[in-house]
Design a protein around this motif. Sequence first.
Motif, PDB file in Angstrom:
ATOM      1  N   PRO B 124       0.812  -1.215   0.000  1.00 29.92           N
ATOM      2  CA  PRO B 124       0.000   0.000   0.000  1.00 29.92           C
ATOM      3  C   PRO B 124       0.851   1.273   0.000  1.00 29.92           C
ATOM      4  O   PRO B 124       0.322   2.366  -0.164  1.00 29.92           O
ATOM      5  N   ALA B 125       2.180   1.111   0.166  1.00 36.94           N
ATOM      6  CA  ALA B 125       3.091   2.262   0.128  1.00 36.94           C
ATOM      7  C   ALA B 125       3.859   2.307  -1.188  1.00 36.94           C
ATOM      8  O   ALA B 125       4.863   2.994  -1.304  1.00 36.94           O
ATOM      9  N   ALA B 126       3.381   1.605  -2.208  1.00 36.83           N
ATOM     10  CA  ALA B 126       4.090   1.550  -3.491  1.00 36.83           C
ATOM     11  C   ALA B 126       4.180   2.933  -4.130  1.00 36.83           C
ATOM     12  O   ALA B 126       3.457   3.861  -3.741  1.00 36.83           O
ATOM     13  N   ASP B 127       5.074   3.065  -5.102  1.00 35.35           N
ATOM     14  CA  ASP B 127       5.265   4.354  -5.779  1.00 35.35           C
ATOM     15  C   ASP B 127       4.684   4.369  -7.190  1.00 35.35           C
ATOM     16  O   ASP B 127       3.908   5.244  -7.539  1.00 35.35           O
ATOM     17  N   ALA B 128       5.094   3.407  -8.016  1.00 32.87           N
ATOM     18  CA  ALA B 128       4.631   3.425  -9.410  1.00 32.87           C
ATOM     19  C   ALA B 128       3.170   3.003  -9.516  1.00 32.87           C
ATOM     20  O   ALA B 128       2.405   3.568 -10.305  1.00 32.87           O
ATOM     21  N   ALA B 129       2.765   2.010  -8.724  1.00 33.40           N
ATOM     22  CA  ALA B 129       1.399   1.479  -8.844  1.00 33.40           C
ATOM     23  C   ALA B 129       0.325   2.560  -8.615  1.00 33.40           C
ATOM     24  O   ALA B 129      -0.630   2.636  -9.390  1.00 33.40           O
ATOM     25  N   THR B 157      -7.549  -6.969  -3.659  1.00 31.26           N
ATOM     26  CA  THR B 157      -8.714  -7.475  -2.937  1.00 31.26           C
ATOM     27  C   THR B 157      -8.490  -7.464  -1.424  1.00 31.26           C
ATOM     28  O   THR B 157      -9.399  -7.730  -0.655  1.00 31.26           O
ATOM     29  N   GLY B 158      -7.276  -7.163  -0.993  1.00 32.79           N
ATOM     30  CA  GLY B 158      -6.943  -7.112   0.424  1.00 32.79           C
ATOM     31  C   GLY B 158      -5.449  -6.871   0.538  1.00 32.79           C
ATOM     32  O   GLY B 158      -4.775  -6.720  -0.479  1.00 32.79           O
ATOM     33  N   TYR B 159      -4.956  -6.822   1.782  1.00 37.21           N
ATOM     34  CA  TYR B 159      -3.540  -6.532   1.976  1.00 37.21           C
ATOM     35  C   TYR B 159      -2.677  -7.521   1.195  1.00 37.21           C
ATOM     36  O   TYR B 159      -2.715  -8.724   1.469  1.00 37.21           O
ATOM     37  N   ARG B 160      -1.959  -7.017   0.223  1.00 32.88           N
ATOM     38  CA  ARG B 160      -1.095  -7.822  -0.661  1.00 32.88           C
ATOM     39  C   ARG B 160      -1.825  -8.977  -1.338  1.00 32.88           C
ATOM     40  O   ARG B 160      -1.231 -10.007  -1.659  1.00 32.88           O
ATOM     41  N   SER B 223      -0.439   4.512   1.169  1.00 32.57           N
ATOM     42  CA  SER B 223      -0.046   4.248   2.553  1.00 32.57           C
ATOM     43  C   SER B 223      -1.093   4.709   3.560  1.00 32.57           C
ATOM     44  O   SER B 223      -0.782   5.072   4.692  1.00 32.57           O
ATOM     45  N   MET B 224      -2.351   4.721   3.115  1.00 31.12           N
ATOM     46  CA  MET B 224      -3.445   5.182   3.974  1.00 31.12           C
ATOM     47  C   MET B 224      -4.376   4.045   4.385  1.00 31.12           C
ATOM     48  O   MET B 224      -5.236   4.202   5.239  1.00 31.12           O
ATOM     49  N   ALA B 225      -4.252   2.909   3.710  1.00 22.23           N
ATOM     50  CA  ALA B 225      -5.150   1.784   3.967  1.00 22.23           C
ATOM     51  C   ALA B 225      -4.380   0.501   3.702  1.00 22.23           C
ATOM     52  O   ALA B 225      -3.200   0.544   3.365  1.00 22.23           O
ATOM     53  N   ARG B 260     -10.120   5.197   6.106  1.00 19.73           N
ATOM     54  CA  ARG B 260      -9.963   5.076   7.543  1.00 19.73           C
ATOM     55  C   ARG B 260      -8.473   4.770   7.731  1.00 19.73           C
ATOM     56  O   ARG B 260      -8.052   3.615   7.642  1.00 19.73           O
ATOM     57  N   PRO B 261      -7.672   5.817   7.959  1.00 21.28           N
ATOM     58  CA  PRO B 261      -6.213   5.625   7.876  1.00 21.28           C
ATOM     59  C   PRO B 261      -5.677   4.589   8.862  1.00 21.28           C
ATOM     60  O   PRO B 261      -6.240   4.386   9.930  1.00 21.28           O
TER      61      PRO B 261
END
Lengths: 176, 289
Positions: B124-129, B157-160, B223-225, B260-261
């Motif tokens: 969720p902290a990726a740059d290019a995506a 669909t969910g974390y990673r 990087s918010m969710a 919802r951070p």
Amino acid sequence: MHPSPLDPSPEPALARVRLVVNGTGHDLSVQPMRRLLDVLRIDLGLTGSKEGCGEGECGACTVLVDGNPVNACLIPVVQCDGATIVTIEGLAEHGGMRAIQKAFIRCGGAQCGICTPGMVVTASWLVDSHVGKKLPEVAIREHLAGNLCRCTGYGQIVDAVVQALDEETIAAGGAR
Amino acid sequence: MTPTAPLVIRPANLADALAQLHSAATDSPLRPMAGCTDVLVDLHFGKPAAPAYLDLWALRSELGGLRWTDAGLEIGALCTYADAVSNPRFRAELPMLTQASTLVGATQIQFRGTYAGNIENGSPAADAAPALMALDARLRLLSQSGAREVALSDYYTGYRQTQRRADEIIGSVVVPGHRLDCQGQWMRKVGTRAFQAITKVGLCGVFGWQQGRLHDVRVVAVSMAAVLKRCPAVETYLCGKRADEVDAAALRAAQAVDLRPIDDVRSTADYRAEVFARLVEQAVRETAA
């Protein structure tokens, strides 16, 4: 250097990999996911490339693979099959130091020395790929952002790149 | 304890790679690997290895490069950041993606990291995506049974976790033609330093203006969710507004619908919420000028 859990493994699932390192060919039978850095340092005895962080942040392990600077700690050796690799040991040509190496010495670009091999390898690529071109200080600093130095404050390293680029440009017949 | 060395399968070409994925899919799926800038960090710091990897790196001639087509720009799955940003047309038409491609990591990482790898890694902290998501990018997923397209904004669909089936790989990423050279591409990454930092809070977006009003808005939160996330409520709130009509409280209310951070090792939820709102305000201000 902290030990990698990848190296060595008791269960060999070996791959045949051919590397040309500093001009010498090596046919290896290795675990494919071993890091290029470990193969260079342990199998080939080329301990010039250092391990700092093991996660691609510090750049102490930088080598040239097919001409490009990369972190040897982040490359599985299997992906180097057929590649040409230059490490800090192979940078000098015909036994003599290159302009960038002399400039590092002249400018005081090295202190403790841990970052120096990777820093010089990246700097050599930076100079070689910009001969005859303009390279502002901000671009030098950006290209060297993946090589962390905790001693010099970077000023002398940037000076060394500027001087070496000038020398290489003049040597290539171009204007400063 | 030293883990068992994983098996690495080296396909001869793309067709072979898809055949290998197909035959492994049911009992022991293969993990595709490209530039390995994430895979090796995970392994080195003790995450368990996959039982077997499918090494795609040698297939760069089939799966790399940039192709401008009638549909837009097709970025090969194994195109590296260095490949892309060395192309003057890419830099001219996609300034935000160019910026993301240089902020993703230093020179050494740019020579190895790939767009498909960044997407599939699922951080969720990726740059290019997120830059690609803001540009309405679509993924072409390849398998032995053919190709299908998925919008990147629907991919996670969910974390990673992604929509990719075990017999598929990402073949390419398509930036649609209407996003090439589009106005108002804007991104900012807030981290602990200017380079070599992981995002605490980030925004990638498109802020298109017509006659002084926002009319074409994409906002992607980084990087918010648990996943990279489009912000439809913020987009709807901003659409049609003049810059001076954007109200701080109303913007934050819209943002609370979308996000919802997370509270984690890099930052607190409160910090993230406030900084993200200010990034939206900054983007509006700067693109309006």
